[in-house]
Design a protein around this motif. Structure first.
Motif, mmCIF file in Angstrom:
data_model
loop_
_atom_site.group_PDB
_atom_site.id
_atom_site.type_symbol
_atom_site.label_atom_id
_atom_site.label_comp_id
_atom_site.label_asym_id
_atom_site.label_seq_id
_atom_site.Cartn_x
_atom_site.Cartn_y
_atom_site.Cartn_z
ATOM 1 N N GLY A 169 -1.887 3.900 -3.494
ATOM 2 C CA GLY A 169 -2.977 2.945 -3.473
ATOM 3 C C GLY A 169 -2.470 1.532 -3.197
ATOM 4 O O GLY A 169 -1.356 1.339 -2.684
ATOM 5 N N LEU A 170 -3.303 0.540 -3.553
ATOM 6 C CA LEU A 170 -2.970 -0.867 -3.333
ATOM 7 C C LEU A 170 -2.241 -1.413 -4.547
ATOM 8 O O LEU A 170 -2.734 -1.306 -5.671
ATOM 9 C CB LEU A 170 -4.240 -1.671 -3.064
ATOM 10 C CG LEU A 170 -4.051 -3.145 -2.689
ATOM 11 C CD1 LEU A 170 -3.305 -3.256 -1.358
ATOM 12 C CD2 LEU A 170 -5.410 -3.841 -2.597
ATOM 13 N N ASN A 171 -1.087 -2.003 -4.322
ATOM 14 C CA ASN A 171 -0.270 -2.540 -5.408
ATOM 15 C C ASN A 171 0.177 -3.959 -5.027
ATOM 16 O O ASN A 171 0.301 -4.301 -3.844
ATOM 17 C CB ASN A 171 0.959 -1.667 -5.674
ATOM 18 C CG ASN A 171 0.589 -0.258 -6.131
ATOM 19 O OD1 ASN A 171 0.428 -0.014 -7.309
ATOM 20 N ND2 ASN A 171 0.434 0.667 -5.180
ATOM 21 N N GLN A 225 -0.729 8.473 -0.184
ATOM 22 C CA GLN A 225 -0.795 9.604 -1.100
ATOM 23 C C GLN A 225 0.383 10.543 -0.849
ATOM 24 O O GLN A 225 0.738 10.851 0.283
ATOM 25 C CB GLN A 225 -2.106 10.369 -0.886
ATOM 26 C CG GLN A 225 -2.350 11.503 -1.868
ATOM 27 C CD GLN A 225 -2.578 11.001 -3.281
ATOM 28 O OE1 GLN A 225 -3.218 9.951 -3.465
ATOM 29 N NE2 GLN A 225 -2.062 11.719 -4.255
ATOM 30 N N THR A 242 0.864 -1.199 0.000
ATOM 31 C CA THR A 242 0.000 0.000 0.000
ATOM 32 C C THR A 242 0.891 1.237 0.000
ATOM 33 O O THR A 242 1.725 1.417 0.902
ATOM 34 C CB THR A 242 -0.916 0.015 1.221
ATOM 35 O OG1 THR A 242 -1.722 -1.177 1.222
ATOM 36 C CG2 THR A 242 -1.824 1.231 1.203
#
Length: 336
Positions: A49-51, A30, A27
């Protein structure tokens, strides 16, 4: 409860899957960018974001902050072009645009930007005179921004702003500048006072000129009016003289008497009303005019009338009858 070999294998498999999931799911918050390395080589950059990455093969290389950051530049001693020593404080703002370049093109990014900014501050400010340095701070900021921003472009960052916070000359130089400023202001005050005096004199001269012009125009108008009045009076006198002349030619004795009495009365009035006369010496003939005032009134009444009855025509002159002396009968001569 005794676990068999199969149960142990299943439990181990579940734990392995959980570990793989934790290792492969990342994660990114930002404002940050993560670089991914596969066997030590950069492959891609993770966005916020979620990766998911490949566990045990890929790993996170650098966590780069892409928000605009503030860099406080310490005090710099600068010698200007005219050999004046000043101390300058500055602040720089930069932002990472390319996380991979910022992570792999330079080591210790913040220290590199700081040293580059300090070097260019000394270079830019040292090429200027002290007066120019103190009065053109915006120009210094623009030059510093262009130079530093061009230098850090290969690093994938953008220098957004460089501001000079304070410029401190030496104390003796500040005193000299204060004296110079005071002298300049006194000179400006004297110049302004002289200009004000000159403008006031010009305005007074203009006012006197306008006043003289108006006074001359007034005198000309008054002379014109006076000449016109004298002309009208002369016309009236001429007309009155003409009427009297016509009356005299017609044989009107009352008109002659009235005209002479009026002039004589005006002359006596002028003598009596003189400001420098206290005692009036009159000729003996002048006393007759006092006794003839009633006669003048009668003449005026006959000429102009009393307001109710028209003026009576002139009466003919009465001639006394001619008588012959008596004859003495005793003086007659004897007959011969």
């Amino acid at each position: 409860m005794i676990l068999g070999g199969f149960d142990i294998v299943v439990i181990a498999l579940v734990v392995f899957v959980i570990l793989v999931l934790f290792a492969g799911i990342k994660t990114v918050p930002q404002g940050y960018r993560y670089t991914i390395e596969r066997f030590g080589r950069y492959t891609r950059t993770l966005e916020p974001g979620l990766n998911i990455i490949t566990p045990f093969i890929e790993r996170i290389g650098a966590r780069m902050n892409v928000m605009e950051q503030v860099l406080d530049v310490p005090t710099q001693e600068v010698i200007t072009r005219d050999n004046a020593s000043v101390a300058a404080d500055a602040v720089a703002f930069y932002q990472v645009l390319n996380a991979a370049q910022a992570a792999y093109q330079v080591s210790n990014l913040e220290n590199a930007v700081l040293n580059l900014t300090m070097t260019n501050i000394r270079s830019v400010m040292g090429s200027m005179d002290l007066d120019e340095l103190l009065s053109n701070r915006d120009a210094i900021n623009d030059r510093l921004l262009r130079v530093v921003d061009d230098a850090v472009q290969p690093w994938g960052i953008k220098v957004t702003r460089i501001e000079i916070k304070d410029i401190r000359p030496p104390t003796d130089l500040v005193d000299a500048m204060a004296r110079q400023m005071k002298a300049e202001r006194e000179k400006r005050a004297q110049i302004l006072e002289a200009e004000g005096s000159r403008n006031a004199q010009i305005l007074r001269a203009e006012g006197a000129k306008q006043s003289a012009i108006l006074e001359a125009e007034g005198q000309r108008e008054a002379a014109f009016r006076e000449a016109e009045a004298r002309e009208r009076l002369a016309e009236a006198e001429a007309k009155a003289t003409k009427m009297v002349s016509e009356a005299i030619a017609a044989g009107d004795v009352q008109a002659i008497n009235y005209f002479v009495a009026q002039k004589y009365t005006e002359a006596l009035s002028a003598i009596g009303t003189a400001g420098n006369s206290k005692i009036v010496l009159m000729p003996m003939e002048a006393s007759s005019i006092i006794g003839s005032l009633s006669g003048i009134g009668a003449i005026a009444k006959e000429v102009f009338g009393d307001g109710n009855n028209p003026p009576s025509p002139p009466r003919p002159r009465q001639v006394p009858p001619r008588t012959t002396p008596p004859v003495n009968p005793f003086n007659q001569a004897p007959e011969r």
